[in-house]
Scaffold this active site. Structure first.
Site, short mmCIF file in Angstrom:
data_model
loop_
_atom_site.label_atom_id
_atom_site.label_comp_id
_atom_site.label_asym_id
_atom_site.label_seq_id
_atom_site.Cartn_x
_atom_site.Cartn_y
_atom_site.Cartn_z
N SER A 143 51.73 14.61 54.24
CA SER A 143 51.81 16.07 54.25
C SER A 143 50.51 16.61 54.84
CB SER A 143 51.97 16.57 52.81
OG SER A 143 51.72 17.96 52.73
N TYR A 156 50.64 17.93 43.76
CA TYR A 156 51.21 17.60 45.07
C TYR A 156 50.10 17.15 46.02
CZ TYR A 156 54.11 18.05 49.27
OH TYR A 156 54.80 17.79 50.45
N1 LIG Z 1 59.33 20.66 53.79
C1 LIG Z 1 58.07 20.59 54.16
O1 LIG Z 1 57.51 21.57 54.68
C2 LIG Z 1 57.27 19.35 53.96
C3 LIG Z 1 55.97 19.34 54.43
C4 LIG Z 1 55.20 18.20 54.26
C5 LIG Z 1 55.73 17.10 53.63
N2 LIG Z 1 57.00 17.13 53.17
C6 LIG Z 1 57.50 15.94 52.51
O2 LIG Z 1 58.69 15.49 53.14
C7 LIG Z 1 59.54 14.90 52.17
C8 LIG Z 1 60.91 15.54 52.19
O3 LIG Z 1 60.76 16.91 51.89
P1 LIG Z 1 61.93 17.98 52.04
O4 LIG Z 1 61.29 19.22 52.49
O5 LIG Z 1 63.07 17.41 52.81
O6 LIG Z 1 62.29 18.17 50.52
P2 LIG Z 1 63.69 18.50 49.81
O7 LIG Z 1 63.35 19.04 48.49
O8 LIG Z 1 64.57 19.29 50.72
O9 LIG Z 1 64.31 17.04 49.67
C9 LIG Z 1 63.67 16.10 48.87
C10 LIG Z 1 64.58 14.90 48.72
O10 LIG Z 1 64.02 14.03 47.73
C11 LIG Z 1 65.00 13.71 46.78
N3 LIG Z 1 64.41 13.49 45.46
C12 LIG Z 1 63.51 14.26 44.83
N4 LIG Z 1 63.24 13.76 43.61
C13 LIG Z 1 64.00 12.64 43.47
C14 LIG Z 1 64.19 11.71 42.43
N5 LIG Z 1 63.55 11.80 41.27
N6 LIG Z 1 65.06 10.69 42.62
C15 LIG Z 1 65.74 10.57 43.79
N7 LIG Z 1 65.60 11.44 44.82
C16 LIG Z 1 64.75 12.46 44.66
C17 LIG Z 1 65.90 14.94 46.74
O11 LIG Z 1 67.14 14.64 46.19
C18 LIG Z 1 65.97 15.30 48.21
O12 LIG Z 1 66.95 14.52 48.85
C19 LIG Z 1 58.82 15.01 50.84
O13 LIG Z 1 58.09 13.84 50.57
C20 LIG Z 1 57.87 16.16 51.07
O14 LIG Z 1 56.75 16.11 50.23
C21 LIG Z 1 57.78 18.25 53.31
#
Ligand SMILES: NC(=O)c1ccc[n+]([C@@H]2O[C@H](COP(=O)([O-])OP(=O)(O)OC[C@H]3O[C@@H](n4cnc5c(N)ncnc54)[C@H](O)[C@@H]3O)[C@@H](O)[C@H]2O)c1
Length: 251
Positions: A143, A156
């Protein structure tokens, strides 16, 4: 384009049922890989049908990633059902936003477990298999908060800082044994995780003002980096994090 082909490869994508993970899973399938998705939900995601339509296999494994003690089960399921594991994408992640002075311990543990501890043990379980195989690709979702502290998201930020160090630590041990361990650091992406920020007019404006590309990222913006780090094109890339952020970190 053999360099970027994932033909005959098997990839595991945690949280591949929605958001960034879904788009990454679809992208890897389009590049030729069969896919296993780890999800909590009992509802089968449309991504399974979409991947099957591409002529690729896709299985889902129900597992709650707050529990790091049984992740061998996940890796064994992939190997039993799809024959092997070549690519691990640790994508699933959670967020809890609250000022540090009141940030509760249960939320600290929740975020650290899903975002850091379970990621390590999944790397360990997949790594054992990949070391025997003599090859593998591990990609952890980092991230911008792997580099910056953020605001009111201490767990986080700590968890994603840990991911950046973990990528280097594992890479140092496994690079010479055929495993590439790398990361992708998405910028501000339009997903469920950011709904509150997107809906907050002031924060939304402030964020957009700092992104040189002038827009929020879309899940499909990550697919190129994911295919690159999963494919032979990145065979000499080790311990690296590719930032896909519309230029945010350069500002
Ligand atoms: N969206 C952003 O701007 C952003 C930025 C930087 C990093 N990220 C990282 O990218 C990754 C995906 O993020 P996203 O935005 O798609 O998030 P999201 O919340 O849309 O999706 C997260 C996914 O993780 C799964 N998940 C969460 N907890 C879980 C658990 N206990 N058991 C099984 N599955 C679980 C959820 O079901 C979902 O499919 C994450 O690691 C997030 O930290 C996202």
């Amino acid at each position: 384009m053999e360099l970027f082909s994932l033909k005959n490869q098997v990839a595991l994508v945690t949280g591949g049922n929605r958001g960034l993970g879904k788009e990454i899973a679809l992208g890897l399938a389009k590049a030729g890989a069969d896919i296993a998705i780890v999800q909590r939900s009992e509802i089968e995601s449309e991504v399974v049908r979409e991947i099957n339509k591409l002529g690729r296999r896709c299985i889902t494994i129900r597992y709650d990633l707050t529990d790091s003690s049984n992740v061998e089960y996940v890796i064994n399921q992939v190997i039993n059902e799809l024959g092997k594991l070549d690519i691990l994408i640790n994508n699933a992640g959670v967020q809890h936003r609250e000022p540090s002075e009141t940030f509760p311990e249960d939320q600290w543990d929740f975020v650290m477990n899903v975002n850091a501890k379970t990621v390590f043990y999944l790397c360990q379980a997949a790594g054992k298999h990949m070391l025997k195989q003599g090859k593998g690709k591990i990609i952890n979702l980092a991230s911008l908060l792997s580099f910056q502290g953020g605001y009111t998201v201490p767990a986080y930020a700590a968890s994603k800082g840990a991911i950046a160090q973990l990528i280097k630590a594992l890479s140092n041990e496994w690079a010479s044994r055929g495993i590439n361990v790398n990361g992708i650091a998405p910028g501000y992406m339009q997903t469920d995780m950011n709904v509150n920020l997107i809906n907050d007019e002031t924060r939304n404006r402030q964020i957009l003002e700092r992104i040189p590309a002038g827009r929020w990222g879309k899940p499909e913006d990550l697919v190129g980096a994911a295919i690159f780090l999963s494919s032979p094109a990145s065979n000499y890339v080790n311990g690296e994090i590719i930032t896909v952020d519309g230029g945010w970190m350069g500002r």
